[in-house]
Design a protein around this motif. Structure first.
Motif, PDB file in Angstrom:
ATOM      1  N   ASP A  67      -3.955 -16.459  -0.195  1.00  0.00           N
ATOM      2  CA  ASP A  67      -4.739 -16.099  -1.608  1.00  0.00           C
ATOM      3  C   ASP A  67      -4.244 -15.075  -2.686  1.00  0.00           C
ATOM      4  N   GLY A  68      -4.158 -15.272  -3.936  1.00  0.00           N
ATOM      5  CA  GLY A  68      -4.137 -14.150  -5.033  1.00  0.00           C
ATOM      6  C   GLY A  68      -2.208 -15.035  -5.482  1.00  0.00           C
ATOM      7  N   ALA A  70       0.336 -16.983  -7.872  1.00  0.00           N
ATOM      8  CA  ALA A  70       0.340 -17.372  -8.996  1.00  0.00           C
ATOM      9  C   ALA A  70       2.246 -17.836  -9.602  1.00  0.00           C
ATOM     10  N   LYS A  81       0.739 -15.341 -16.884  1.00  0.00           N
ATOM     11  CA  LYS A  81       0.632 -15.310 -15.488  1.00  0.00           C
ATOM     12  C   LYS A  81      -0.596 -16.665 -15.104  1.00  0.00           C
ATOM     13  N   GLU A  83      -2.480 -19.269 -11.919  1.00  0.00           N
ATOM     14  CA  GLU A  83      -2.503 -19.477 -10.471  1.00  0.00           C
ATOM     15  C   GLU A  83      -1.590 -20.360 -10.244  1.00  0.00           C
ATOM     16  N   ARG A  85      -1.758 -23.393  -6.451  1.00  0.00           N
ATOM     17  CA  ARG A  85      -3.622 -23.971  -6.030  1.00  0.00           C
ATOM     18  C   ARG A  85      -2.292 -24.747  -4.959  1.00  0.00           C
ATOM     19  N   TYR A  93       2.523 -24.446  -2.767  1.00  0.00           N
ATOM     20  CA  TYR A  93       1.960 -24.462  -3.969  1.00  0.00           C
ATOM     21  C   TYR A  93       2.373 -25.641  -5.511  1.00  0.00           C
ATOM     22  N   ALA A  95       1.699 -25.192 -10.017  1.00  0.00           N
ATOM     23  CA  ALA A  95       0.788 -23.789 -10.693  1.00  0.00           C
ATOM     24  C   ALA A  95       1.188 -24.954 -11.933  1.00  0.00           C
TER      25      ALA A  95
END
Length: 175
Positions: A67-68, A70, A81, A83, A85, A93, A95
């Motif tokens: 989690d978290g 970015a 910043k 985020e 996913r 991930y 972004a």
């Protein structure tokens, strides 16, 4: 004798407390790092939004979901910043990152509780290159030569090479 016993006990307690403190500090920090690898390094243009994919591996080996997460872009004026996913396989991930202005930017990935990993610098160009300023892998002469050669071979194969073959004459039959 009492002073010798007290000295030994003092050394024992100091050694025990020191080793206990050291071992607790080491075990608490063990496993506290991760490595981020980017799918491909972007060539950003001012105002452009790019989808940046990357993978996070604990100890550089084990894929991990966090989690978290970015992407952080830092220009000479500000920091932004974006985020990320989780997308696809474990530890991968994506972004959507917008590069607001032409500048040299630093970029990094916030890896959840692992902290931030610096990825280096990128140069954001002014605008997207137009088709007229496109760069090619081969010079113009080579591209044109290949085009002409392919047209000639195509013409030769279509005509069956008749134009370049010797003309055959029919033998004259005397009766």
């Amino acid at each position: 004798m009492k002073t010798k016993l007290l000295g030994c006990l003092l050394v024992f307690f100091v050694t025990t407390i020191t080793s206990l403190g050291t071992s607790l500090g080491t075990s608490a920090s063990a496993g506290g790092w991760a490595l981020t690898t980017v799918d491909s390094v972007p060539t950003p243009h001012a105002g452009q939004t790019l989808e940046i994919g990357f993978t996070i591996r604990q100890h550089g080996v084990t894929l991990v979901n966090l989690d978290g997460v970015a992407v952080i872009i830092t220009t000479s004026n500000r920091s932004a910043k974006f985020e990320a996913r989780q997308f696809g396989s474990i530890g991968h991930y994506v972004a959507d990152v917008t590069f607001p202005e032409a500048d040299d930017v630093s970029w990094s990935v916030e890896q959840g509780w692992f902290g931030v990993q610096e990825l280096g610098k990128l140069t954001v160009s002014e605008t997207n290159q137009s088709a007229s300023s496109r760069t090619y892998a081969y010079p113009l002469f080579t591209r044109l030569s290949l085009a002409i050669i392919s047209v000639l071979f195509t013409g030769y194969s279509v005509t069956g090479g008749r134009r370049f073959a010797k003309r055959r004459t029919k033998p004259t039959v005397l009766a």
